[in-house]
Structures are given as C-alpha cells and as structure tokens.
Scaffold this active site. Structure first.
Site, PDB file in Angstrom:
ATOM      1  N   ILE A  97       0.893  -1.160   0.000  1.00  0.00           N
ATOM      2  CA  ILE A  97       0.000   0.000   0.000  1.00  0.00           C
ATOM      3  C   ILE A  97       0.928   1.206   0.000  1.00  0.00           C
ATOM      4  O   ILE A  97       1.671   1.406   0.966  1.00  0.00           O
ATOM      5  CB  ILE A  97      -0.931   0.077   1.229  1.00  0.00           C
ATOM      6  CG1 ILE A  97      -1.927  -1.086   1.243  1.00  0.00           C
ATOM      7  CG2 ILE A  97      -1.683   1.412   1.234  1.00  0.00           C
ATOM      8  CD1 ILE A  97      -2.877  -1.073   2.444  1.00  0.00           C
ATOM      9  N   TYR A  98       0.926   1.954  -1.082  1.00  0.00           N
ATOM     10  CA  TYR A  98       1.778   3.134  -1.193  1.00  0.00           C
ATOM     11  C   TYR A  98       0.973   4.308  -1.705  1.00  0.00           C
ATOM     12  O   TYR A  98       0.112   4.144  -2.571  1.00  0.00           O
ATOM     13  CB  TYR A  98       2.965   2.881  -2.141  1.00  0.00           C
ATOM     14  CG  TYR A  98       4.051   2.046  -1.528  1.00  0.00           C
ATOM     15  CD1 TYR A  98       4.971   2.623  -0.653  1.00  0.00           C
ATOM     16  CD2 TYR A  98       4.164   0.696  -1.802  1.00  0.00           C
ATOM     17  CE1 TYR A  98       5.969   1.856  -0.074  1.00  0.00           C
ATOM     18  CE2 TYR A  98       5.156  -0.068  -1.229  1.00  0.00           C
ATOM     19  CZ  TYR A  98       6.054   0.517  -0.368  1.00  0.00           C
ATOM     20  OH  TYR A  98       7.041  -0.236   0.206  1.00  0.00           O
ATOM     21  N   GLY A 109      -4.900   5.783   2.352  1.00  0.00           N
ATOM     22  CA  GLY A 109      -4.358   4.477   2.721  1.00  0.00           C
ATOM     23  C   GLY A 109      -5.425   3.608   3.369  1.00  0.00           C
ATOM     24  O   GLY A 109      -5.483   2.393   3.134  1.00  0.00           O
ATOM     25  N   ASN A 136       9.982   1.199   9.322  1.00  0.00           N
ATOM     26  CA  ASN A 136       8.928   2.023   8.719  1.00  0.00           C
ATOM     27  C   ASN A 136       7.853   2.259   9.787  1.00  0.00           C
ATOM     28  O   ASN A 136       6.796   1.644   9.790  1.00  0.00           O
ATOM     29  CB  ASN A 136       8.349   1.334   7.481  1.00  0.00           C
ATOM     30  CG  ASN A 136       7.382   2.208   6.723  1.00  0.00           C
ATOM     31  OD1 ASN A 136       6.945   3.246   7.207  1.00  0.00           O
ATOM     32  ND2 ASN A 136       7.022   1.783   5.523  1.00  0.00           N
ATOM     33  N   TYR A 143      -0.765  -0.200  10.597  1.00  0.00           N
ATOM     34  CA  TYR A 143      -1.244  -1.577  10.681  1.00  0.00           C
ATOM     35  C   TYR A 143      -1.629  -1.962  12.106  1.00  0.00           C
ATOM     36  O   TYR A 143      -2.623  -2.675  12.306  1.00  0.00           O
ATOM     37  CB  TYR A 143      -0.228  -2.539  10.079  1.00  0.00           C
ATOM     38  CG  TYR A 143      -0.126  -2.354   8.583  1.00  0.00           C
ATOM     39  CD1 TYR A 143      -1.239  -2.555   7.765  1.00  0.00           C
ATOM     40  CD2 TYR A 143       1.050  -1.935   7.986  1.00  0.00           C
ATOM     41  CE1 TYR A 143      -1.173  -2.360   6.399  1.00  0.00           C
ATOM     42  CE2 TYR A 143       1.130  -1.739   6.615  1.00  0.00           C
ATOM     43  CZ  TYR A 143       0.010  -1.953   5.822  1.00  0.00           C
ATOM     44  OH  TYR A 143       0.076  -1.745   4.471  1.00  0.00           O
ATOM     45  N   LYS A 145      -2.845   0.076  14.325  1.00  0.00           N
ATOM     46  CA  LYS A 145      -4.123   0.758  14.531  1.00  0.00           C
ATOM     47  C   LYS A 145      -5.270  -0.041  13.906  1.00  0.00           C
ATOM     48  O   LYS A 145      -6.391  -0.034  14.407  1.00  0.00           O
ATOM     49  CB  LYS A 145      -4.063   2.168  13.919  1.00  0.00           C
ATOM     50  CG  LYS A 145      -5.352   2.964  14.023  1.00  0.00           C
ATOM     51  CD  LYS A 145      -5.250   4.271  13.271  1.00  0.00           C
ATOM     52  CE  LYS A 145      -5.522   3.955  11.826  1.00  0.00           C
ATOM     53  NZ  LYS A 145      -5.734   5.029  10.920  1.00  0.00           N
TER      54      LYS A 145
END
Length: 181
Positions: A97-98, A109, A136, A143, A145
C-alpha cells in the site's frame, strides 16, 4: 477533498503502475537508503517484465487510488501461490500500500486497506497478513491501529542491503467480524 475512486489495474496499466510504484517507493525510502540501492531496487522491482508478470498473475491484484483522474496511490494483494511467503493458501497478503506523500494523512491508505479487507472477507480468507520494514514506523502504526499483530520476521533485500520485515497478521472470523489473533 474530492472523492477518491478505487479502481482495479489491468495489464494495460503497466506504465501507470510503474510510475506510481517508483515515485511512491522513492518518496517513502530514498532518505533512509543509499542512492545505489534505491536505483537498483527501482529498476528491478518495477521493470516492465516484472510488472507485466505480476499484472498477469491470476492470484495477484492491483488497485489504484484515483483523485481527479490521476493515480495517487496503489494496493497490491496476493492470494494462493502468489503470496511472497507460503503460509496458508486461504490467506490474503497485502504486499503493498503506497501513496504519494501529498496524500498522507488524508485517509487514502485506509480506503486501499479497506479494499483489501473487503476482498479477504468476500473470499472468506482465514486471515490477512503482510510484511513491513521494521524501521517504517509510520506503516507499523497504521497496521497496528488496524488490528494487526506481529507473528514473525523475514528478510527483504534493497539492493545489497539486507533489511528485516516484521510479518503481521489479522485473523478473520467466519461471521465476517475481524479479530486480532
């Protein structure tokens, strides 16, 4: 902000995918990796041949986040044999996911993530998993969250730099309720 549209990429979208992939990866990681390693990864990881194979793989799907007709981010998911780790054939992997940095913090996102979860629920996946670079911190928070927990590690090569990805997962229950394992 104008409405964000999520649309599936096709093999005809290879140049759009190549452009958004290289741009977003550079924005995310150029400051913390060497120029040589970035150049090597961007050339190999987003080559015409590699993207053509990925776009043609029936067990992989790409989705673009579109804003005002422009690609601003993307999602790549893998199922079955396309998963980068052979963990469980009925799981779904979020490989990427970018987003463009200009759209950080604007819930784009989250929309791409929700698309992956919707597909996982539709296919009745047992769980969703991913690998995220241990340094990162922004992605790790995202993730966590969303209910992902670490369950292992694997190596990722960026040029000649061996990096460690944390493997994280979120278990899906049969009644379509999401639960952290």
């Amino acid at each position: 902000m104008e409405q964000i549209i999520i649309e599936r990429a096709t093999p005809a979208d290879i140049k759009k995918l190549q452009e958004i992939g290289r741009t977003t990866f550079s924005e995310a990681f150029a400051d913390v990796n060497t120029e040589e390693n970035m150049k090597d990864y961007l050339e190999k990881g987003f080559s015409d041949e590699k993207l053509k194979a990925e776009l043609s793989n029936q067990d992989s799907q790409f989705y673009f986040a579109m804003h005002e007709g422009k690609v601003i981010g993307y999602l790549k998911i893998n199922t079955g044999q396309a998963q980068t780790e052979k963990l469980n054939l009925d799981a779904l992997e979020i490989e990427r996911i970018y987003l463009l940095k200009a759209f950080y913090g604007q819930k784009v996102g989250q929309l791409l993530y929700q698309k992956a979860i919707d597909i996982a629920l539709e296919m009745q996946a047992s769980y969703v998993w991913l690998g995220v670079w241990e340094e990162n911190y922004r992605a790790l928070r995202f993730y966590e969250k969303n209910g992902f927990t670490p369950f292992g590690k694997h190596k990722f090569w960026l040029g000649d730099d061996e990096q460690t990805d944390l493997m994280m997962k979120k278990v899906l229950l049969n009644d379509n309720e999401l639960k952290v394992s």
